[in-house]
Design a protein around this motif. Structure first.
Motif, PDB file in Angstrom:
ATOM      1  N   GLY A   1      39.195  49.458  39.707  1.00 53.42           N
ATOM      2  CA  GLY A   1      38.520  48.166  39.796  1.00 53.42           C
ATOM      3  C   GLY A   1      38.870  47.383  41.034  1.00 53.42           C
ATOM      4  O   GLY A   1      38.678  46.166  41.093  1.00 53.42           O
TER       5      GLY A   1
ATOM      6  N   ARG B   1      33.898  41.815  36.010  1.00 51.60           N
ATOM      7  CA  ARG B   1      34.520  42.130  37.310  1.00 51.60           C
ATOM      8  C   ARG B   1      33.753  41.440  38.426  1.00 51.60           C
ATOM      9  O   ARG B   1      34.353  40.949  39.390  1.00 51.60           O
TER      10      ARG B   1
ATOM     11  N   ARG C   1      35.130  38.834  41.272  1.00 50.75           N
ATOM     12  CA  ARG C   1      34.889  39.101  42.690  1.00 50.75           C
ATOM     13  C   ARG C   1      34.254  37.894  43.363  1.00 50.75           C
ATOM     14  O   ARG C   1      34.556  37.594  44.527  1.00 50.75           O
TER      15      ARG C   1
END
Lengths: 231, 277
Positions: free
Chosen positions: B30, B254, B258
């Motif tokens: 990740g 995720r 970000r």
């Protein structure tokens, strides 16, 4: 669709309207063109797409892949030449078909899928996907699963509409098209416009999975009717 | 690892790393590569930004020109993005008309601009029905090492924030436009979309920010674009192996993380930027 002297069988289905899920009238005809190996015409309400498949056939050496078939998709718009927008739609359709087709059974061959837009009244990409799947079936190409396209529009008031018309699409604040596979009802392809929350996305995915049940049942009925007449 | 194994069996080579939950370059599944940003490097453009995510390098230049507004929307201007993948960036791109990948990327950027409302097109109109700005956003890839779309979106966003347009007034007597290059205004960037790309391996494993080798070996690609209100502007998954609901949710979470990382980076760079007069 009318039953002509060549017994081109098509079937119409008035899909049952549930409180949230409402699809327009579907229509489908297969093997309507004589030159392509497989062809189909898919109609959703007023949106109509004609698909033709040629293959497996000879491939240009520059395009050949040593262990699988090379799939080419061409989307011809109703008016004008195909541009950047059609290129993006072709990319989506091609990747979806490649995931469903068992292309390793035809190495160094080419498969050409041509989609001609007859009329666009909303849900165009999902109509293209449905026509593509029926044409690939008609051509007898081996597939690991079938796929169908479903479009959802989120209106300004948050209400979700499946299979929207052109007018509903213009007035919506978000538009999503999903390709759902027949094996496990998971999302194979997703193409969205407009902004939406994660919650709205999950609701649309669930709604699309329910709609895909109806569409797959329609595929089954359509093909059953066609082959029961010839047997 | 013997270099011969990597060339002969690239898929097995990557699988052996993924079994240990890491990747050949040492990243976690990740983890994004190092992102660097440089703005204002093109002095002849109204705004520019150079972004590197790992080795992938993309430069975006914004030029503003004057034109008549569209007839069906007389109070709006135009934003015209174009992504160019020249033969310089990778041996897979040959000289000639834009490849399919470049066209898909251009359409993607156009959709991100429309869906996220990064710039309100009404702000680009100078005089309703007579004069408006058209912003040409040229995005050129200089080095292609996977994850093109994320890099393009960051470059576009940073260039738009860096862009300064001169003040334009219409002379009442001559009815001509007068451009005052001494007075420069920043664009009003209302939303900040940030994209995160994922690639799916063997129909099950999801990795973030693929390199070009990982992209060619993947069974599907997906790009999620989020804005600062944690709303999704785009869920771009052009086919490939199917994704379950939980994996989709993980990817979206995720992407939200970000977004915060990239927003901080852009803010830091914008604060440190000193325009030379």
């Amino acid at each position: 669709m009318r039953d002509g002297p060549n017994t081109h069988v098509g079937s119409m289905m008035d899909v049952a309207v549930s409180p949230v899920l409402a699809l327009r009238k579907f229509g489908c005809e297969q093997s309507l063109l004589s030159r392509p190996d497989g062809s189909s015409s898919f109609v959703q309400g007023d949106t109509s797409v004609l698909a033709g498949v040629y293959g497996p056939a000879e491939v240009k050496i520059s395009k050949e892949i040593y262990d699988r078939a090379t799939l080419e998709v061409m989307i011809q718009p109703k008016v004008g030449l195909s541009g950047v927008r059609e290129r993006a739609q072709e990319h989506c359709v091609r990747q979806t078909c490649e995931a469903a087709l068992l292309s390793t059974l035809h190495p160094r061959s080419s498969l050409s899928l041509i989609l001609q837009i007859i009329h666009d009244d909303g849900s165009l990409l999902s109509c293209c996907l449905n026509a593509a799947c029926m044409a690939l079936m008609d051509a007898g190409l081996p597939m690991s699963c079938l796929f169908c396209g479903v479009t959802c529009a989120i209106e300004q008031d948050g209400h979700i509409v499946t299979d929207p018309t052109s007018q509903q699409e213009k007035e919506s604040r978000a538009l999503m098209t999903f390709a759902i596979d027949s094996a496990e009802r998971r999302v194979m392809m997703s193409s969205t416009r407009g902004s939406f929350s994660v919650n709205e996305l999950q609701q649309c995915v669930a709604l699309s999975q329910r709609a895909s049940e109806e569409i797959f049942q329609f595929y089954r009925d359509s093909v059953r009717r066609r082959y029961s007449k010839t047997l | 690892m013997a270099p011969g194994f990597k060339t002969a069996e690239p898929l097995e080579y990557h699988r052996s790393f993924l079994k240990e939950n890491c990747r050949p370059d040492g990243r976690e599944l990740g983890e994004f590569r190092t992102t660097t940003l440089n703005i204002g490097s093109i002095s002849t453009a109204n705004g520019s930004a150079l972004v590197k995510i790992g080795n992938t390098t993309v430069i975006c230049g914004i030029k503003g020109e004057l034109t008549c507004p569209p007839s069906d929307a007389p109070n709006k201007g135009y934003i015209v993005p174009n992504v160019d993948l020249p033969p310089l960036c990778s041996s897979r791109f040959r000289p000639g008309p834009p490849s399919e990948q470049a066209q898909v990327a251009s359409q993607f950027i156009a959709d991100v601009i429309d869906s996220s409302n990064v710039i309100q097109k009404e702000d680009l109109c100078i005089e309703k029905g007579k004069l408006s700005w058209v912003l040409y956003c040229d995005i050129i890839c200089l080095d292609y090492d996977g994850n093109l779309l994320d890099t393009c979106v960051v470059a576009l966003l940073a260039a738009l924030k860096n862009a300064r347009l001169p003040e334009v007034t219409i002379n009442k007597e001559t009815d001509l436009a007068e451009v005052n290059t001494d007075k420069l205004h920043h664009l009003n960037v209302s939303k900040h979309p940030v994209s995160s790309s994922f690639s799916i391996f063997d129909n099950t494993i999801v990795i973030v920010d693929p390199t070009v080798e990982e992209e060619t070996l993947s069974t599907a690609m997906m790009t999620v674009v989020t804005d600062e209100d944690d709303r999704l502007c785009m869920l771009h998954k052009p086919g490939g192996s199917a994704l379950s609901g939980e994996k989709l949710q993980d990817c979206i979470s995720r992407a939200v993380t970000r977004h915060r990382e990239v927003s901080k980076l852009i803010e830091k760079v914008m604060d440190s930027f000193e325009p030379d007069k």
